[in-house]
Write a protein that holds these residues in place. Structure first.
Motif, PDB file in Angstrom:
ATOM      1  N   GLY A   1      64.208 -34.857   4.742  1.00 57.57           N
ATOM      2  CA  GLY A   1      64.788 -35.893   5.605  1.00 57.57           C
ATOM      3  C   GLY A   1      63.836 -36.470   6.630  1.00 57.57           C
ATOM      4  O   GLY A   1      64.234 -37.258   7.488  1.00 57.57           O
ATOM      5  N   VAL A   2      62.542 -36.066   6.561  1.00 52.02           N
ATOM      6  CA  VAL A   2      61.556 -36.600   7.503  1.00 52.02           C
ATOM      7  C   VAL A   2      60.649 -37.564   6.731  1.00 52.02           C
ATOM      8  O   VAL A   2      60.183 -37.215   5.650  1.00 52.02           O
ATOM      9  N   PRO A   3      60.401 -38.764   7.264  1.00 54.11           N
ATOM     10  CA  PRO A   3      59.485 -39.685   6.581  1.00 54.11           C
ATOM     11  C   PRO A   3      58.128 -39.017   6.379  1.00 54.11           C
ATOM     12  O   PRO A   3      57.662 -38.287   7.266  1.00 54.11           O
ATOM     13  N   TYR A   4      57.494 -39.257   5.223  1.00 58.33           N
ATOM     14  CA  TYR A   4      56.263 -38.544   4.893  1.00 58.33           C
ATOM     15  C   TYR A   4      55.195 -38.726   5.964  1.00 58.33           C
ATOM     16  O   TYR A   4      54.502 -37.769   6.333  1.00 58.33           O
ATOM     17  N   ALA A   5      55.066 -39.946   6.483  1.00 56.90           N
ATOM     18  CA  ALA A   5      54.031 -40.215   7.494  1.00 56.90           C
ATOM     19  C   ALA A   5      54.205 -39.310   8.716  1.00 56.90           C
ATOM     20  O   ALA A   5      53.231 -38.800   9.271  1.00 56.90           O
ATOM     21  N   ALA A   6      55.436 -39.098   9.131  1.00 59.20           N
ATOM     22  CA  ALA A   6      55.687 -38.219  10.274  1.00 59.20           C
ATOM     23  C   ALA A   6      55.523 -36.759   9.867  1.00 59.20           C
ATOM     24  O   ALA A   6      55.031 -35.926  10.642  1.00 59.20           O
ATOM     25  N   PHE A   7      55.912 -36.468   8.622  1.00 53.65           N
ATOM     26  CA  PHE A   7      55.886 -35.093   8.117  1.00 53.65           C
ATOM     27  C   PHE A   7      54.485 -34.487   8.186  1.00 53.65           C
ATOM     28  O   PHE A   7      54.325 -33.302   8.484  1.00 53.65           O
ATOM     29  N   ILE A   8      53.455 -35.291   7.920  1.00 57.73           N
ATOM     30  CA  ILE A   8      52.097 -34.723   7.871  1.00 57.73           C
ATOM     31  C   ILE A   8      51.465 -34.536   9.252  1.00 57.73           C
ATOM     32  O   ILE A   8      50.438 -33.878   9.379  1.00 57.73           O
TER      33      ILE A   8
ATOM     34  N   ALA B   1      49.513 -28.420   4.544  1.00 60.74           N
ATOM     35  CA  ALA B   1      49.250 -29.390   5.601  1.00 60.74           C
ATOM     36  C   ALA B   1      49.819 -30.752   5.213  1.00 60.74           C
ATOM     37  O   ALA B   1      50.311 -31.500   6.063  1.00 60.74           O
ATOM     38  N   PHE B   2      49.771 -31.045   3.917  1.00 58.91           N
ATOM     39  CA  PHE B   2      50.201 -32.375   3.474  1.00 58.91           C
ATOM     40  C   PHE B   2      51.464 -32.345   2.617  1.00 58.91           C
ATOM     41  O   PHE B   2      51.874 -33.352   2.091  1.00 58.91           O
TER      42      PHE B   2
ATOM     43  N   PHE C   1      46.668 -40.937   3.935  1.00 60.42           N
ATOM     44  CA  PHE C   1      47.832 -40.175   3.482  1.00 60.42           C
ATOM     45  C   PHE C   1      49.132 -40.695   4.084  1.00 60.42           C
ATOM     46  O   PHE C   1      50.177 -40.651   3.452  1.00 60.42           O
ATOM     47  N   GLY C   2      49.036 -41.157   5.303  1.00 59.75           N
ATOM     48  CA  GLY C   2      50.254 -41.593   5.984  1.00 59.75           C
ATOM     49  C   GLY C   2      50.686 -42.976   5.543  1.00 59.75           C
ATOM     50  O   GLY C   2      51.802 -43.155   5.050  1.00 59.75           O
ATOM     51  N   SER C   3      49.791 -43.944   5.665  1.00 60.84           N
ATOM     52  CA  SER C   3      50.196 -45.313   5.399  1.00 60.84           C
ATOM     53  C   SER C   3      50.035 -45.684   3.934  1.00 60.84           C
ATOM     54  O   SER C   3      50.993 -46.093   3.269  1.00 60.84           O
ATOM     55  N   ALA C   4      48.823 -45.532   3.389  1.00 59.60           N
ATOM     56  CA  ALA C   4      48.565 -46.002   2.035  1.00 59.60           C
ATOM     57  C   ALA C   4      49.380 -45.250   0.999  1.00 59.60           C
ATOM     58  O   ALA C   4      50.116 -45.849   0.214  1.00 59.60           O
ATOM     59  N   ILE C   5      49.266 -43.912   1.012  1.00 56.96           N
ATOM     60  CA  ILE C   5      49.975 -43.128   0.004  1.00 56.96           C
ATOM     61  C   ILE C   5      51.399 -42.830   0.468  1.00 56.96           C
ATOM     62  O   ILE C   5      52.347 -42.884  -0.315  1.00 56.96           O
TER      63      ILE C   5
END
Lengths: 314, 255
Positions: B54-61, B186-187, B41-45
């Motif tokens: 305003g938060v990068p998705y990888a950090a957001f999860i 969560a995601f 979820f963080g890297s691939a998607i």
């Protein structure tokens, strides 16, 4: 001697409606070995479980050394050690860890010397680093005893301590119980092995269907309820008991080859000399004779199965 | 003796010993699982996703992942600690010991929550290897972490007392908590949902928990942080009430 446990009108009715204990009253004396005898389902374990805190009583009171088991449970429980009937042990701990845990659980400060002594006494010291799963049934039983003794209880409950235990461990356990008694520990054991009670107990209580039907000193109980028998091997077999012997409680056995005389062991007059004299007068000869005393087992069976209940509770 | 501190400590250490004995299962497995989530979820998607508030998705999860592990592990540890003695029969010792129910709960739930907090921090550490994380309110983050660990461990404890078999022990985390966590944001942020579903989501208490925890990280949340805190506290006190009732009645512990 003063009572260390005082049970008064204790009752227990389970949610299923089963009345496991009818009002039961009993005093356990300090320093004695008390055996609670009874068939399965008689209420032995229920009674012990209430005193130890595993089961809530429906009525009545129990005091341990003068403290109520419900109100002052911290005091009463710290005085009691319980060895349960089932071999219930946490499997993956080591022997030493589980016994040390038990001491802590009961609020006692760590005392490795005492733990070592308990383990040595029970021949567990060499196994102290073994996981409990790797032990045999007999060894697990010893672990349960060690756990119960870890906090130096004044009272030890042994619920069916020798059920499914080999002869050697049984002997060891009896020896251990005697040693504990010598140290002043009060011991209450339940059993349905009569010889165990006969071997160990100072006093015996018989419980059946939730009622304590007899509480008596072991020797007194055996004397009071025990019958003696005189068996005479006759020279000539007889078909009927001669009328001349009707004053005695005699019966023919073994197709008339044996004459059996049953008498109360505790009476002054056994009647034996008079019986033998009369037999000689009647010309009845015998080859051999022997006397035997009924065991606690016979007494127990007759107590549990008789409708009339002899030997009232003191 | 009016407070059996040694007894509490004995149970706590006993429970923590199981934790270290099964360190592989207790710690490594959730860390690996979370890392996998992170990779997928963080890297691939996540690289194809736009920023959330305003938060990068990888950090957001990251907060969501921690919460997910926290819920499951707290319930598992809390329930297993009390269910297992019940199952094997060793509970006799606890019941015959001079220890109050409150003390027993303190020990069992304390140990379960400790494990969860450690786990949460380990996951946070793992995640920070993948993505830079700046925690805006570290103290509040820790506060949420502890409060939620304690609450779910308490919930697990109740479950462990109630459960009659291992299936029941698994059913609640699998069929109730996991779906609620997935649907609880969560995601994703529930702002991403269509209006109708957003309203539905607001009935999911997990939304409030995750949102509050996320707020401690990034200062932005789906619902007001005070609402998150209140929800957590309500859940906490509800569990506490049930535990008190269990002990008052001896429910499933004593005949």
């Amino acid at each position: 001697m003063s009572a260390i446990i005082s049970i008064s009108n204790l009752t227990k009715i389970y949610k299923s409606g089963l009345q496991a204990l009818k009002p039961v009253s009993l005093d356990i004396k300090k320093g004695e070995i008390f055996a609670l005898l009874g068939p399965n389902g008689a209420g032995k374990t229920t009674m012990i479980s209430i005193v130890c805190g595993l089961v809530t009583p429906s009525g009545g009171t129990v005091t341990v050394d003068g403290h109520d088991i419900l109100k002052d449970y911290r005091i009463t429980r710290s005085k009691i050690g319980l060895v349960p009937q089932e071999l219930t042990t946490a499997s993956f701990e080591t022997v030493l860890a589980t016994v040390t845990f038990s001491r802590g659980l009961f609020g006692k400060p760590a005392n490795p010397a005492h733990i070592e002594k308990v383990l040595r006494d029970l021949s567990l010291w060499d196994k102290r680093h073994s996981k409990i799963t790797t032990l045999s049934g007999g060894m697990k039983r010893r672990v349960l005893i060690a756990k119960a003794l870890a906090h130096e209880p004044e009272i030890l409950f042994l619920d069916e301590p020798t059920a499914g235990v080999d002869v050697e461990l049984r002997r060891d356990m009896w020896a251990m119980v005697r040693t504990l008694r010598a140290q002043g520990v009060t011991i209450i054991l339940t059993t349905h092995y009569i010889d165990e009670a006969e071997e160990m107990a100072d006093r015996i209580g018989v419980i059946t269907k939730g009622e304590l039907i007899v509480v008596e000193e072991k020797t007194a109980l055996m004397q009071k309820l025990g019958k003696k028998e005189l068996s005479l091997q006759l020279q000539e077999p007889m078909t009927v008991v001669p009328a001349g012997l009707s004053d005695w409680n005699v019966a023919l056995k073994s197709d008339g080859h044996e004459l059996l005389y049953t008498f109360d062991a505790h009476t002054e007059e056994t009647g034996i000399p008079a019986l033998l004299k009369r037999m000689s007068e009647l010309g009845i000869g015998f080859k051999d004779l022997k006397t035997s005393q009924s065991s606690l087992e016979d007494i127990f069976v007759s107590l549990v199965h008789s409708d009339s209940q002899p030997g009232a509770q003191p | 003796m009016s407070f059996n501190a040694r007894g509490i400590w004995a149970i706590y250490c006993f429970e923590m010993a199981r934790f270290t004995r099964t360190i592989w299962q207790s710690l490594v497995t959730p860390v690996i699982t979370t890392s996998l989530y992170f990779v997928v979820f963080g890297s691939a998607i996540g690289s194809r996703m736009s920023d959330v508030n305003g938060v990068p998705y990888a950090a957001f999860i990251v907060p969501g992942l921690i919460m997910m592990a926290l819920f499951t592990e707290s319930i598992f540890n809390g329930s297993f600690g009390i269910y297992f003695p019940k199952f094997t029969g060793t509970i006799y010792e606890l019941l015959s010991a001079p220890i109050s129910y409150g003390e027993a709960v303190l020990a069992y739930v304390g140990a379960a929550a400790t494990k969860s907090v450690v786990l949460g921090l380990v996951i946070l550490g793992t995640a920070s290897l993948f993505v830079p994380i700046h925690i805006l309110h570290p103290v509040l983050m820790l506060g949420f972490l502890i409060l939620i660990s304690v609450t779910f461990s308490l919930f697990g404890f109740i479950l462990g007392i109630w459960a009659d078999g291992f299936e029941q022990l698994n059913v609640v985390p699998m069929l109730v908590v996991t779906p609620m966590t997935f649907l609880g944001g969560a995601f994703y942020s529930i702002d991403m949902l269509p209006a109708g579903w957003r309203t539905v989501a607001l009935f999911n208490p997990v939304v409030y928990l995750i949102s509050g925890f996320r707020w401690a990280f990034f200062g932005a949340s789906d619902v007001a942080v005070i609402l998150s805190l209140s929800t957590t506290l309500v859940f906490f006190f509800a569990c506490l009430t049930v535990v008190a009732w269990i002990f008052k009645t001896g429910y499933r512990l004593k005949n």
